[in-house]
Scaffold this motif. Sequence first.
Motif, short mmCIF file in Angstrom:
data_model
loop_
_atom_site.label_atom_id
_atom_site.label_comp_id
_atom_site.label_asym_id
_atom_site.label_seq_id
_atom_site.Cartn_x
_atom_site.Cartn_y
_atom_site.Cartn_z
N ASN A 9 -4.36 6.47 -2.92
CA ASN A 9 -3.54 5.55 -3.04
C ASN A 9 -3.17 4.85 -4.26
O ASN A 9 -4.03 5.03 -4.20
N TRP A 10 -2.74 3.63 -3.96
CA TRP A 10 -2.70 2.74 -4.80
C TRP A 10 -1.63 1.81 -4.08
O TRP A 10 -1.15 1.59 -2.57
N TRP A 11 -2.79 0.27 -4.27
CA TRP A 11 -1.59 -1.04 -3.67
C TRP A 11 -1.97 -2.19 -4.56
O TRP A 11 -2.33 -1.93 -5.66
N HIS A 39 0.91 -1.34 -0.10
CA HIS A 39 0.19 0.44 -0.30
C HIS A 39 1.53 1.54 0.04
O HIS A 39 1.45 1.31 0.89
N LYS A 99 4.57 8.74 -6.72
CA LYS A 99 3.97 7.83 -5.69
C LYS A 99 3.71 6.86 -6.55
O LYS A 99 4.55 6.10 -6.55
N ALA A 140 0.98 11.98 3.64
CA ALA A 140 0.00 11.14 2.85
C ALA A 140 -1.79 11.31 3.14
O ALA A 140 -2.32 10.46 3.31
N LYS A 169 2.91 -1.09 4.49
CA LYS A 169 2.50 0.56 3.80
C LYS A 169 3.07 1.51 3.43
O LYS A 169 3.94 1.40 4.69
N ARG A 217 4.20 5.67 3.06
CA ARG A 217 3.25 6.55 3.23
C ARG A 217 4.25 8.06 3.01
O ARG A 217 5.32 8.21 3.65
N LEU A 238 0.57 5.61 0.22
CA LEU A 238 -0.01 6.58 -0.14
C LEU A 238 0.73 7.61 -0.19
O LEU A 238 1.37 8.29 0.14
#
Length: 227
Positions: free
Chosen positions: A168-170, A60, A74, A164, A158, A160, A62
């Motif tokens: 987000n991207w995961w 994840h 990001k 943050a 995660k 950040r 952020l």
Amino acid sequence: MHMGREYYYGSKIRQVVCLIFGIFVAALLTGSCVERGIERVEAKMEHTQKTLAKEVLRFHVLANSDSEEDQAVKMKVRDAVLVYMEESMGQELGDEPDAEETKEWVRSHLHELEDVADQTVADEGYSYQSRAEVEVSYFPDKQYGDVFFPQGEYEALKIRLGDARGHNWWCVLYPSLCFTDTACTVVSDEGKQGLKEVLTAEEYEMVTATSDFKIKWFFFGDGAKEE
């Protein structure tokens, strides 16, 4: 004649009433069956989610904000961290680490992952810092190519960036379902094999089949026979 006519119409009315009552009862029974079917599917999906949660590690990232520049940073961080992990983890753990080995490696390399993220941010001309942690978080339903991950709590790495506060991207780090593009249309055979090894055949079918097939499988397959 008058009594015969009354009997005739009375009989017709009773038939209509019986027909309406029959339709009403059928509707109730059908509604009950559909409701029970939905409950069973939800229960099976919840069980599958819990199994997945034990066997996967999600990733994840952020963004600092929703500005175009921060969103671009990001994605740069995402790419750099994935490349670093692929190279370093491969050297230390070999080609086929299991879930626990992967999680332990990530926990013991959080500072290095922060360094990679910070260097990437600096290379893009920004000064905000990153924070890397492994924690359990709630994730909504997510489609990775043709693999479906149901909503629920999952353990995740995660990262950040800055405040943050951006989108987000995961993805899934283990088994490897991460993409380095935004299309996310095809899951590799290696990634699917990883899922097969941690799920039952039924669970694997549930997260890879289309929605139409899942419904048909429940009502006409093994799921319909369970009590």
